[in-house]
Design a protein around this motif. Structure first.
Motif, PDB file in Angstrom:
ATOM      1  N   PRO A 192       0.794  -1.227   0.000  1.00 43.67           N
ATOM      2  CA  PRO A 192       0.000   0.000   0.000  1.00 43.67           C
ATOM      3  C   PRO A 192       0.828   1.281   0.000  1.00 43.67           C
ATOM      4  CG  PRO A 192       0.159  -0.848   2.227  1.00 43.67           C
ATOM      5  CD  PRO A 192       0.977  -1.756   1.367  1.00 43.67           C
ATOM      6  N   GLY A 193       2.172   1.161   0.144  1.00 41.45           N
ATOM      7  CA  GLY A 193       2.991   2.360   0.294  1.00 41.45           C
ATOM      8  C   GLY A 193       3.422   2.970  -1.019  1.00 41.45           C
ATOM      9  N   LYS A 194       3.745   4.265  -0.978  1.00 43.72           N
ATOM     10  CA  LYS A 194       4.185   4.954  -2.193  1.00 43.72           C
ATOM     11  C   LYS A 194       4.869   6.271  -1.825  1.00 43.72           C
ATOM     12  CE  LYS A 194       2.389   6.927  -6.473  1.00 43.72           C
ATOM     13  NZ  LYS A 194       1.181   7.464  -7.130  1.00 43.72           N
ATOM     14  N   ILE A 195       5.985   6.580  -2.522  1.00 40.36           N
ATOM     15  CA  ILE A 195       6.571   7.914  -2.404  1.00 40.36           C
ATOM     16  C   ILE A 195       5.708   8.839  -3.249  1.00 40.36           C
ATOM     17  CG2 ILE A 195       8.587   9.374  -2.898  1.00 40.36           C
ATOM     18  CD1 ILE A 195      10.343   6.868  -2.464  1.00 40.36           C
ATOM     19  N   VAL A 196       4.982   9.720  -2.589  1.00 36.67           N
ATOM     20  CA  VAL A 196       3.993  10.561  -3.276  1.00 36.67           C
ATOM     21  C   VAL A 196       4.665  11.746  -3.960  1.00 36.67           C
ATOM     22  CG1 VAL A 196       1.927  12.007  -2.925  1.00 36.67           C
ATOM     23  CG2 VAL A 196       2.182   9.877  -1.657  1.00 36.67           C
ATOM     24  N   SER A 197       5.629  12.355  -3.274  1.00 36.26           N
ATOM     25  CA  SER A 197       6.326  13.507  -3.859  1.00 36.26           C
ATOM     26  C   SER A 197       7.666  13.699  -3.170  1.00 36.26           C
ATOM     27  CB  SER A 197       5.475  14.781  -3.711  1.00 36.26           C
ATOM     28  OG  SER A 197       5.189  15.020  -2.345  1.00 36.26           O
ATOM     29  N   GLY A 198       8.476  14.583  -3.759  1.00 33.87           N
ATOM     30  CA  GLY A 198       9.785  14.888  -3.195  1.00 33.87           C
ATOM     31  C   GLY A 198      10.919  14.311  -4.020  1.00 33.87           C
ATOM     32  N   GLU A 199      12.135  14.606  -3.595  1.00 29.43           N
ATOM     33  CA  GLU A 199      13.333  14.163  -4.312  1.00 29.43           C
ATOM     34  C   GLU A 199      14.312  13.526  -3.328  1.00 29.43           C
ATOM     35  OE1 GLU A 199      13.577  17.879  -7.480  1.00 29.43           O
ATOM     36  OE2 GLU A 199      14.530  18.066  -5.525  1.00 29.43           O
ATOM     37  N   ILE A 200      15.039  12.510  -3.812  1.00 27.05           N
ATOM     38  CA  ILE A 200      16.105  11.883  -3.030  1.00 27.05           C
ATOM     39  C   ILE A 200      17.339  11.868  -3.939  1.00 27.05           C
ATOM     40  CG2 ILE A 200      16.882   9.801  -1.823  1.00 27.05           C
ATOM     41  CD1 ILE A 200      13.841   9.053  -1.568  1.00 27.05           C
ATOM     42  N   TRP A 201      18.291  12.753  -3.659  1.00 27.09           N
ATOM     43  CA  TRP A 201      19.467  12.894  -4.513  1.00 27.09           C
ATOM     44  C   TRP A 201      20.656  12.139  -3.931  1.00 27.09           C
ATOM     45  CZ3 TRP A 201      19.333  15.205  -9.233  1.00 27.09           C
ATOM     46  CH2 TRP A 201      18.222  16.004  -9.519  1.00 27.09           C
ATOM     47  N   MET A 202      21.185  11.196  -4.722  1.00 28.62           N
ATOM     48  CA  MET A 202      22.485  10.609  -4.418  1.00 28.62           C
ATOM     49  C   MET A 202      23.448  11.319  -5.355  1.00 28.62           C
ATOM     50  SD  MET A 202      22.905   8.408  -2.046  1.00 28.62           S
ATOM     51  CE  MET A 202      24.439   7.586  -2.416  1.00 28.62           C
ATOM     52  N   GLU A 203      24.093  12.365  -4.829  1.00 30.73           N
ATOM     53  CA  GLU A 203      24.915  13.273  -5.623  1.00 30.73           C
ATOM     54  C   GLU A 203      24.092  13.804  -6.800  1.00 30.73           C
ATOM     55  OE1 GLU A 203      28.922  11.681  -6.039  1.00 30.73           O
ATOM     56  OE2 GLU A 203      29.195  11.971  -3.894  1.00 30.73           O
ATOM     57  N   ASP A 204      24.371  13.389  -8.050  1.00 36.03           N
ATOM     58  CA  ASP A 204      23.673  14.024  -9.186  1.00 36.03           C
ATOM     59  C   ASP A 204      22.431  13.274  -9.648  1.00 36.03           C
ATOM     60  OD1 ASP A 204      25.598  16.024  -9.326  1.00 36.03           O
ATOM     61  OD2 ASP A 204      26.925  14.765 -10.509  1.00 36.03           O
ATOM     62  N   GLU A 205      22.059  12.215  -8.952  1.00 35.12           N
ATOM     63  CA  GLU A 205      20.938  11.389  -9.439  1.00 35.12           C
ATOM     64  C   GLU A 205      19.750  11.428  -8.474  1.00 35.12           C
ATOM     65  OE1 GLU A 205      20.129   6.845 -11.061  1.00 35.12           O
ATOM     66  OE2 GLU A 205      22.051   7.315 -10.126  1.00 35.12           O
ATOM     67  N   ASN A 206      18.580  11.757  -9.019  1.00 37.92           N
ATOM     68  CA  ASN A 206      17.350  11.728  -8.226  1.00 37.92           C
ATOM     69  C   ASN A 206      16.791  10.312  -8.278  1.00 37.92           C
ATOM     70  OD1 ASN A 206      14.942  12.125  -6.925  1.00 37.92           O
ATOM     71  ND2 ASN A 206      14.039  13.426  -8.484  1.00 37.92           N
ATOM     72  N   ILE A 207      17.007   9.534  -7.211  1.00 39.52           N
ATOM     73  CA  ILE A 207      16.669   8.105  -7.269  1.00 39.52           C
ATOM     74  C   ILE A 207      15.177   7.836  -7.106  1.00 39.52           C
ATOM     75  CG2 ILE A 207      18.970   7.318  -6.604  1.00 39.52           C
ATOM     76  CD1 ILE A 207      17.960   6.860  -3.785  1.00 39.52           C
ATOM     77  N   VAL A 208      14.379   8.867  -6.828  1.00 36.77           N
ATOM     78  CA  VAL A 208      12.921   8.670  -6.796  1.00 36.77           C
ATOM     79  C   VAL A 208      12.454   8.186  -8.173  1.00 36.77           C
ATOM     80  CG1 VAL A 208      10.706   9.893  -6.652  1.00 36.77           C
ATOM     81  CG2 VAL A 208      12.417  10.257  -4.901  1.00 36.77           C
ATOM     82  N   LYS A 209      13.149   8.654  -9.218  1.00 35.47           N
ATOM     83  CA  LYS A 209      12.765   8.298 -10.589  1.00 35.47           C
ATOM     84  C   LYS A 209      13.447   7.028 -11.089  1.00 35.47           C
ATOM     85  CE  LYS A 209      12.020  13.143 -11.764  1.00 35.47           C
ATOM     86  NZ  LYS A 209      12.522  14.310 -12.503  1.00 35.47           N
ATOM     87  N   ALA A 210      14.342   6.459 -10.276  1.00 32.24           N
ATOM     88  CA  ALA A 210      15.106   5.283 -10.723  1.00 32.24           C
ATOM     89  C   ALA A 210      14.216   4.046 -10.818  1.00 32.24           C
ATOM     90  CB  ALA A 210      16.267   5.018  -9.769  1.00 32.24           C
ATOM     91  N   SER A 211      14.486   3.209 -11.816  1.00 36.64           N
ATOM     92  CA  SER A 211      13.742   1.952 -11.980  1.00 36.64           C
ATOM     93  C   SER A 211      14.262   0.935 -10.961  1.00 36.64           C
ATOM     94  CB  SER A 211      13.963   1.404 -13.390  1.00 36.64           C
ATOM     95  OG  SER A 211      15.334   1.036 -13.545  1.00 36.64           O
ATOM     96  N   GLU A 212      13.561  -0.178 -10.812  1.00 40.69           N
ATOM     97  CA  GLU A 212      13.977  -1.228  -9.875  1.00 40.69           C
ATOM     98  C   GLU A 212      15.349  -1.782 -10.294  1.00 40.69           C
ATOM     99  OE1 GLU A 212      14.352  -3.767  -6.778  1.00 40.69           O
ATOM    100  OE2 GLU A 212      13.032  -2.028  -6.947  1.00 40.69           O
TER     101      GLU A 212
END
Length: 329
Positions: free
Chosen positions: A64-84
């Motif tokens: 049931p969980g989900k990251i609804v909004s926001g950003e998680i940056w590992m240096e230059d990469e926003n991993i919220v958008k990263a695929s599995e």
């Protein structure tokens, strides 16, 4: 510090979608971790600490969980958008995690060596012999005796402290830039707790790995961390250096946590405890989430949600007392 943080989280909101609607477990949380730094995240059970760490690892059960909004940056990469597929490369290589209970994280059917070697070979193109040598070196690095023999043993043959050391060895085997430790000493006795914390401090200095330490124990924070972030009901309520938090706490919740630490120098009949309980996630629709438990609550706290106010260098507080410049401790 002018260098770019290893991890930067901006306005993270993670919710769980149930029959009762959306329940925000982490609500608009922002923070950063610098290279080689130890950041402590503190709060009672249910305040959103573990959901924050699982969001960073992208291990929130969905549904049931989900990251609804926001950003998680590992240096230059926003991993919220990263695929599995991308996350599988990031987990272990860039970010590693130690969980509370090592027995649930180690597979009881495989030897310690098997599990360490597999982790190394999944992330790095090395031969089996090289991976085995590195696994033995990592077990020695975390202070485990007879490392070669331990490689052939199963998790149930090890004590709790040894299993936790194996978990730390596993987490560090691919030299991640960030280590998330979620209550790594909770299931251990006091002597072993101290050993594990000393080990984490040593490895932090030796390897320069940034550590995000999640705990409910401010004593642990004082021992290991440089900065601390206090969470309550899914929000950050105070953030400062460890020395500033202990010398000059500003949020009534932080003050309550500090007052509830046992002090061997003073004889007390009863330990202080903050009245009431942490509210259920999503149950407070307006106003300050600490209102019902706060000894300094004002009328406006009931209806208005305070912002994070900056009150000094790196010190911020989510409280109207800070906005008004008052100090009612």
């Amino acid at each position: 510090m002018t260098e770019q943080p290893v991890l930067k989280v901006n306005h993270l909101r993670t919710s769980f979608f149930t029959a009762d609607g959306e329940i925000p477990a982490v609500d608009d949380v922002s923070f950063y971790v610098n290279k080689g730094e130890v950041l402590g995240i503190v709060g009672e059970s249910g305040c959103g600490k573990s959901v924050t760490s699982l969001s960073i690892m992208k291990l929130i059960p969905s549904p049931p969980g989900k990251i609804v909004s926001g950003e998680i940056w590992m240096e230059d990469e926003n991993i919220v958008k990263a695929s599995e597929r991308q996350m599988r490369k990031i987990r272990g290589n860039e970010i590693a995690m130690i969980f509370q209970e090592p027995m649930t994280s180690l597979n009881p059917l495989f030897t310690i060596g098997n599990q360490l070697v597999e982790g190394i070979r999944i992330h790095e193109k090395v031969s089996k012999n090289e991976a085995e040598k590195r696994a033995v070196d990592m077990l020695k690095l975390v202070g485990l005796p007879r490392a070669e023999e331990l490689m052939k043993e199963y998790p149930h043959q090890l004590s709790g402290g040894m299993r936790q050391r194996v978990m730390i060895a596993m987490a560090l085997s691919c030299k991640p830039r960030l280590l998330i430790a979620d209550e790594p000493t909770t299931a251990l006795d006091v002597t072993i707790q101290a050993q594990i914390l000393d080990l984490m401090k040593q490895l932090n200095k030796q390897l320069g790995t940034a550590i995000m330490l999640i705990t409910h124990d401010l004593g642990v924070v004082a021992e290991v961390c440089q900065r601390v972030m206090v969470m309550y009901a899914g929000q950050v309520v105070e953030e400062a250096t460890v020395s500033e938090i202990f010398k000059n706490p500003k949020h009534p919740y932080t003050i309550g946590l500090l007052q509830s630490i046992p002090d061997i120098r003073r004889k007390k009949e009863k330990l202080y405890s903050i009245p009431g309980q942490v509210p259920k996630p999503g149950s407070i629709k307006k106003g300050c989430r600490f209102y019902a438990r706060c000894p300094h609550a004002m009328e406006r706290c009931k209806d208005e949600d305070p912002s994070l106010y900056k009150i000094g260098d790196g010190h911020q507080v989510r409280c109207f007392l800070a906005e008004e410049g008052r100090d009612d401790k």
